[in-house]
Design a protein around this motif. Structure first.
Motif, PDB file in Angstrom:
ATOM      1  N   LYS A 250      36.317  30.418  46.327  1.00 55.48           N
ATOM      2  CA  LYS A 250      35.598  31.345  45.449  1.00 55.48           C
ATOM      3  C   LYS A 250      36.598  32.194  44.646  1.00 55.48           C
ATOM      4  CE  LYS A 250      32.509  35.303  45.412  1.00 55.48           C
ATOM      5  NZ  LYS A 250      31.723  36.271  46.183  1.00 55.48           N
ATOM      6  N   LYS A 251      37.637  32.672  45.347  1.00 54.87           N
ATOM      7  CA  LYS A 251      38.665  33.494  44.699  1.00 54.87           C
ATOM      8  C   LYS A 251      39.290  32.733  43.531  1.00 54.87           C
ATOM      9  CE  LYS A 251      40.558  36.105  47.960  1.00 54.87           C
ATOM     10  NZ  LYS A 251      41.482  36.342  49.084  1.00 54.87           N
ATOM     11  N   VAL A 254      36.839  32.494  40.586  1.00 56.57           N
ATOM     12  CA  VAL A 254      36.617  33.762  39.876  1.00 56.57           C
ATOM     13  C   VAL A 254      37.914  34.268  39.231  1.00 56.57           C
ATOM     14  CG1 VAL A 254      35.853  36.165  40.118  1.00 56.57           C
ATOM     15  CG2 VAL A 254      34.676  34.352  41.392  1.00 56.57           C
ATOM     16  N   ASN A 255      38.986  34.368  40.018  1.00 61.13           N
ATOM     17  CA  ASN A 255      40.224  34.985  39.512  1.00 61.13           C
ATOM     18  C   ASN A 255      41.033  34.072  38.601  1.00 61.13           C
ATOM     19  OD1 ASN A 255      39.366  36.984  41.170  1.00 61.13           O
ATOM     20  ND2 ASN A 255      40.939  36.730  42.724  1.00 61.13           N
ATOM     21  N   SER A 260      32.065  33.713  36.693  1.00 55.90           N
ATOM     22  CA  SER A 260      31.448  34.976  37.146  1.00 55.90           C
ATOM     23  C   SER A 260      31.176  34.892  38.642  1.00 55.90           C
ATOM     24  CB  SER A 260      30.132  35.212  36.399  1.00 55.90           C
ATOM     25  OG  SER A 260      29.150  34.312  36.891  1.00 55.90           O
ATOM     26  N   GLU A 261      31.226  36.050  39.295  1.00 58.40           N
ATOM     27  CA  GLU A 261      31.033  36.112  40.747  1.00 58.40           C
ATOM     28  C   GLU A 261      29.649  35.597  41.133  1.00 58.40           C
ATOM     29  OE1 GLU A 261      32.336  39.160  44.236  1.00 58.40           O
ATOM     30  OE2 GLU A 261      33.348  39.011  42.321  1.00 58.40           O
ATOM     31  N   ASP A 265      28.747  32.555  43.707  1.00 57.23           N
ATOM     32  CA  ASP A 265      27.912  32.738  44.903  1.00 57.23           C
ATOM     33  C   ASP A 265      26.781  31.709  44.957  1.00 57.23           C
ATOM     34  OD1 ASP A 265      29.346  34.782  46.024  1.00 57.23           O
ATOM     35  OD2 ASP A 265      28.244  36.372  44.975  1.00 57.23           O
TER      36      ASP A 265
END
Length: 515
Positions: A250-251, A254-255, A260-261, A265
């Motif tokens: 996920k990191k 997103v990063n 988008s977070e 999710d």
């Protein structure tokens, strides 16, 4: 010229590093890497006469195979090839290097691992990265629209090798592909049946075959709000889920990838789902997934696939897994990967004495993978004619790593030759008679051996048989020659019988076929 004293001092320091790693039982790679540095320092020092010394080591990410390893490897190849042939495949071969442009743009983020050859003032060439892209080029070039073929050959990747896990820079791939316009999911199901047969026959331990569909992934990305231009890059991040926990994946999304977070999710909810035909049915009713035409087409095919897999009796090992992504750009439909759930081997390698290394010695990960790639041949065809293809690649090196460990762990002796009988003599001056008899046996198609000495001792001939696993000895002596017989000795039981020379070949055949 470097100062000799400096190099000697560096050798001393490096020697200490190697000794320390060995005493700490560090991993084999670490030790090998430091030993290689030590050898290079020694080579720089040169011999006593000041000549440059060669560094005797294989290139990084490659290895030699000794006769015992080759015997195990041959057995694995034979199992795989006989399965491919049982399913009606023919074989081809292609050059080890291709035009650079043939390979570029086909592998997504892995393209950086392609080995480019130095420009020799002619064509720009690269070593092949897999066998699938050369196969697609072969089909387009020869205007072939349907073939069922297997291809076993070496491929090259500028990877950072983890050699205990069966990852190398030069390694074999075993591919089976079905090209042609056929009804949905029938060839795809046969590919999974083949994986099931091979892994069951090799007896590597328990395994699972994960399946998914690129269209389901793309549909899922779309309904979760991933922009079109980020599909492929997010796909290769999802592909890391078998190596990294969801938080890290996920990191990265997103990063690093700028997703988008919220979208990440939503993806997280789907990629945790696993099941069978029931999961495909449930997702077809899912209010989000059902909005994507692509995803619905993929889910319907998954349902159809499972109905064929039931008929092929392989559903016990197959699981529909939404986290499976397979990072290659050319997949268009169904994708699958076989993983060992336990390698069936305890941590047996010498370096696997402590916990971390014990894990390393058995976690070989994926042992087969593949999928449908309907657009790849069209990329090479001048008129863009598509040839639908589906295939599977067996991870032979990883399988081989496990088989090798199993052989080390079991006391079973691996034979490296197939000699059935040793022609020996109990007395002196019988070299010509031995050569006559071994010739008779060779001409009759018997695998036989003779010692290259005029008057070898009988004991040393028998010892050779015990060491190399030769089951029978044909012993000649003056009396046997007079009587027209040969003394046949069974090495394991030491039983001896006189056989008429005319019956010798049939007796050897009978006894070795029983074994």
């Amino acid at each position: 010229m470097e100062d000799k004293a400096q190099i000697q001092e560096a050798i001393k320091v490096q020697g200490e590093v190697v000794r320390k790693l060995k005493s700490e039982k560090a991993s084999k790679e670490q030790i090998d890497e430091e030993v290689a540095k030590l050898l290079e320092l020694k080579a720089r020092l040169g011999g006593d006469d000041g000549k440059h010394q060669f560094v005797l080591k294989t290139a990084k990410g490659t290895r030699d195979y000794n006769p015992k390893q080759m015997a195990i490897r041959e057995k694995v190849f034979n199992t795989i090839i006989s399965c491919f042939k049982r399913h009606g495949a023919e074989t081809i071969d292609t050059p080890v290097f291709e035009l650079k442009e043939t390979l570029t743009g086909k592998y997504g983020e892995d393209s950086k691992l392609i080995y480019d050859l130095k420009d020799q003032g002619g064509e720009l060439l690269s070593l092949r990265y897999d066998l699938t892209v050369p196969f697609a080029r072969y089909l387009a070039m020869n205007k072939i629209t349907n073939i069922k073929r297997y291809h076993i050959a070496k491929v090259y990747r500028r990877d950072n090798p983890a050699m205990t896990r069966g990852r190398y820079r030069e390694f074999y791939q075993c591919d089976f592909d079905i090209a042609g316009q056929y009804d949905a999911m029938i060839p795809d199901a046969e590919c999974l049946k083949i994986v099931h047969e091979i892994l069951s026959e090799l007896d590597l331990g328990d395994f699972r075959i994960k399946v998914n569909d690129r269209r389901i992934l793309d549909g899922m990305f779309a309904v979760c709000g991933v922009p079109d231009d980020k599909f492929r890059t997010i796909c290769s991040t999802v592909d890391k889920l078998d190596k990294m926990p969801w938080e890290d994946v996920k990191k990265e999304m997103v990063n690093e990838k700028g997703l988008s977070e919220e979208a990440a999710d939503q993806i997280g909810e789907y990629v945790s789902m696993q099941g069978g035909m029931d999961l495909a049915e449930r997702l077809l009713q899912d209010h989000k997934m059902s909005q994507s035409k692509q995803a619905c087409a993929g889910l319907s095919d998954i349902k159809l696939l499972f109905s064929f897999l039931q008929l092929f009796q392989v559903t016990d090992k197959v699981v529909f897994d939404l986290s499976l992504a397979r990072g290659l750009d050319y997949y268009t439909g169904i994708i699958y990967e076989a993983v060992l759930t336990q390698a069936g081997v305890a941590a047996v390698s010498n370096e696997a004495q402590n916990g971390a290394n014990a894990e390393e010695s058995v976690s070989v990960g994926s042992v087969a993978g593949g999928g449908r790639y309907d657009g790849l041949v069209g990329m090479f065809d001048p008129k863009g004619r598509k040839v639908p293809c589906v295939g599977v690649s067996i991870g032979i090196e990883r399988i081989f790593s496990i088989m090798e460990q199993k052989a080390e762990a079991s006391a079973e002796k691996v034979r490296t030759t197939e000699v059935q009988v040793m022609v020996a003599s109990a007395q002196k001056n019988l070299l010509e008679e031995r050569l006559r008899l071994v010739t008779e046996l060779w001409n009759a198609g018997i695998k036989a051996e003779v010692m290259y000495k005029k008057n070898p001792k009988l004991l040393s001939q028998l010892q050779h048989c015990e060491e190399s696993g030769i089951p029978l000895v044909a012993i000649l002596g003056e009396q046997e020659l007079k009587d027209g017989v040969v003394k046949l000795r069974v090495v394991a039981t030491r039983e001896e019988i006189d056989i008429a020379r005319t019956d010798l070949t049939s007796e050897i055949r009978r006894r070795t076929s029983e074994a």
